[in-house]
Design a protein around this motif. Structure first.
Motif, PDB file in Angstrom:
ATOM      1  N   ASN A 147       3.757  34.886 -69.727  1.00  0.00           N
ATOM      2  CA  ASN A 147       3.628  34.916 -68.272  1.00  0.00           C
ATOM      3  C   ASN A 147       2.146  34.992 -67.892  1.00  0.00           C
ATOM      4  N   PHE A 148       1.621  33.893 -67.337  1.00  0.00           N
ATOM      5  CA  PHE A 148       0.198  33.801 -67.003  1.00  0.00           C
ATOM      6  C   PHE A 148      -0.131  34.309 -65.600  1.00  0.00           C
ATOM      7  N   GLU A 149       0.848  34.827 -64.901  1.00  0.00           N
ATOM      8  CA  GLU A 149       0.676  35.168 -63.489  1.00  0.00           C
ATOM      9  C   GLU A 149      -0.554  36.033 -63.221  1.00  0.00           C
ATOM     10  N   HIS A 150      -0.820  37.004 -64.089  1.00  0.00           N
ATOM     11  CA  HIS A 150      -1.930  37.935 -63.855  1.00  0.00           C
ATOM     12  C   HIS A 150      -3.219  37.519 -64.575  1.00  0.00           C
ATOM     13  N   ASP A 151      -3.190  36.389 -65.266  1.00  0.00           N
ATOM     14  CA  ASP A 151      -4.354  35.941 -66.032  1.00  0.00           C
ATOM     15  C   ASP A 151      -5.114  34.801 -65.374  1.00  0.00           C
ATOM     16  N   ILE A 152      -4.484  34.154 -64.403  1.00  0.00           N
ATOM     17  CA  ILE A 152      -5.131  33.008 -63.763  1.00  0.00           C
ATOM     18  C   ILE A 152      -6.407  33.446 -63.039  1.00  0.00           C
ATOM     19  N   LYS A 153      -7.503  32.749 -63.327  1.00  0.00           N
ATOM     20  CA  LYS A 153      -8.759  32.997 -62.615  1.00  0.00           C
ATOM     21  C   LYS A 153      -8.702  32.191 -61.312  1.00  0.00           C
ATOM     22  N   ASP A 154      -8.155  32.812 -60.279  1.00  0.00           N
ATOM     23  CA  ASP A 154      -7.864  32.095 -59.043  1.00  0.00           C
ATOM     24  C   ASP A 154      -9.109  32.001 -58.166  1.00  0.00           C
ATOM     25  N   LEU A 182      -5.818  26.680 -64.612  1.00  0.00           N
ATOM     26  CA  LEU A 182      -4.506  26.975 -64.049  1.00  0.00           C
ATOM     27  C   LEU A 182      -4.573  27.138 -62.528  1.00  0.00           C
ATOM     28  N   SER A 183      -5.715  27.583 -62.040  1.00  0.00           N
ATOM     29  CA  SER A 183      -5.900  27.731 -60.599  1.00  0.00           C
ATOM     30  C   SER A 183      -5.916  26.372 -59.907  1.00  0.00           C
ATOM     31  N   TYR A 184      -6.474  25.352 -60.580  1.00  0.00           N
ATOM     32  CA  TYR A 184      -6.451  24.003 -60.012  1.00  0.00           C
ATOM     33  C   TYR A 184      -5.020  23.483 -59.915  1.00  0.00           C
ATOM     34  N   PHE A 185      -4.197  23.812 -60.904  1.00  0.00           N
ATOM     35  CA  PHE A 185      -2.783  23.442 -60.823  1.00  0.00           C
ATOM     36  C   PHE A 185      -2.099  24.198 -59.682  1.00  0.00           C
ATOM     37  N   VAL A 237       0.785  16.903 -58.800  1.00  0.00           N
ATOM     38  CA  VAL A 237       0.175  16.740 -60.126  1.00  0.00           C
ATOM     39  C   VAL A 237       0.764  15.495 -60.778  1.00  0.00           C
ATOM     40  N   ILE A 238      -0.102  14.684 -61.358  1.00  0.00           N
ATOM     41  CA  ILE A 238       0.327  13.532 -62.154  1.00  0.00           C
ATOM     42  C   ILE A 238      -0.258  13.709 -63.537  1.00  0.00           C
ATOM     43  N   THR A 239       0.595  13.680 -64.553  1.00  0.00           N
ATOM     44  CA  THR A 239       0.139  13.972 -65.914  1.00  0.00           C
ATOM     45  C   THR A 239       0.851  13.087 -66.922  1.00  0.00           C
ATOM     46  N   ASN A 273       3.332  26.733 -62.290  1.00  0.00           N
ATOM     47  CA  ASN A 273       2.842  26.912 -60.923  1.00  0.00           C
ATOM     48  C   ASN A 273       3.770  26.328 -59.858  1.00  0.00           C
ATOM     49  N   HIS A 274       4.966  25.906 -60.260  1.00  0.00           N
ATOM     50  CA  HIS A 274       5.967  25.389 -59.326  1.00  0.00           C
ATOM     51  C   HIS A 274       5.416  24.250 -58.467  1.00  0.00           C
ATOM     52  N   ARG A 275       4.751  23.290 -59.107  1.00  0.00           N
ATOM     53  CA  ARG A 275       4.171  22.167 -58.373  1.00  0.00           C
ATOM     54  C   ARG A 275       5.121  20.993 -58.290  1.00  0.00           C
TER      55      ARG A 275
END
Length: 296
Positions: free
Chosen positions: A132-139, A197-200, A206-208, A220-222
């Motif tokens: 779970n990256f929720e608290h690690d993202i450098k937003d 991850l903040s950009y996502f 998003v296109i990947t 990120n529920h994009r």
């Protein structure tokens, strides 16, 4: 200018980002461990040609551990037919038989293990989805109103780029390429993995064409579209073996793009992320059971 940016990204990754991820600068050889875990990602992909090759150590050869297991390992676009073509199928089968437990992340890898060893193995989610990256993202990203393109360096064709450009113009969105260079984009960015991850997180779309680009979109529920390519469509290095199964496992086949002619429809399809999250939570429990069982 784009080339300089990409080279700066490679330099930053090799000298800074990989250290932030806990990988020491000094290489460690013949380390004695109770359990060696091999994985995840394409650690079993061994037919990628010149510059990559076949690393026996990634199949446990020369291990100094008391036992060897894998977690969410993948053969990537290596198939059983390719292993036979290069006459390494029997050797890999013998190496895999030395594992105490084998976990893979896609059906192609599971089928190869089964055919080479006669044994079944477990299917698990990639660890990027398990953690779970929720608290690690450098937003820290202030940019808004953009479409994020996360794809291998210049792998998106000129025709695909034109379709994406037309979609961006019609929706009044800026095109940002992240990590890989894309000539049709308005801006190219490289950054710290956790800032990425903040950009996502703030992208409108998003296109990947990558496995982890798809995962970052899901985390990120994009709204996203994933380009799935066969070998012959991707200069001999397709992604359908791993990406096809990932989208199927998460019940996100609606976001699969064989081409971009229906890009608007795919990107604006409503994604039932509550259902996706339920699948991920269930598979996280499955992962912990596997690791607890095999780390004892």
């Amino acid at each position: 200018e784009e080339r300089e940016g990409f080279e700066s990204f490679i330099s930053a990754f090799e000298n800074q980002y990989i250290r932030d991820l806990g990988v020491p600068k000094k290489r460690q050889y013949e380390t004695k461990t109770e359990v060696l875990i091999i994985g995840s990602d394409e650690v079993f992909n061994c037919t990628q040609g010149e510059g990559v090759g076949f690393s026996r150590e990634l199949f446990g050869a020369g291990s100094n551990a008391e036992k060897v297991i894998s977690y969410a390992a993948s053969f990537g676009n290596t198939t059983l037919e390719k292993l036979k073509k290069y006459h390494i199928d029997e050797e890999i089968g013998k190496l895999l038989n030395n594992f105490s437990a084998i976990s893979v992340r896609d059906r192609n890898s599971r089928d190869i293990v089964s055919r080479l060893t006669g044994k079944s193995c477990e299917l698990h989610l990639d660890p990027v989805l398990v953690y779970n990256f929720e608290h690690d993202i450098k937003d820290t990203v202030k940019e808004r109103n953009y479409i994020l393109i996360y794809a291998y360096n210049k792998r998106i064709t000129e025709e695909e780029g034109q379709i994406i450009r037309e979609f961006a113009v019609s929706h009044n969105k800026k095109l940002i390429a992240l990590s890989g260079e894309q000539s049709f984009c308005d801006e190219y960015i490289y950054c710290h993995p956790l800032e990425m991850l903040s950009y996502f997180k703030h992208a409108d779309y998003v296109i990947t064409d990558t496995f982890h680009g798809t995962i970052f979109s899901v985390i990120n529920h994009r709204q996203f579209a994933t380009l799935v390519r066969k070998d012959e469509e991707a200069k001999g290095y397709g992604n359908q073996e791993k990406l096809g199964y990932l989208l199927e496992e998460l019940e996100l086949e609606s976001q699969r793009a064989e081409n971009l002619y229906h890009l608007d429809e795919i990107l604006n399809h409503t994604i039932a992320y509550d259902k996706v999250d339920e699948i991920i939570e269930r598979e996280r429990s499955h992962t912990m059971e596997y690791l607890k069982t095999n780390l004892c």
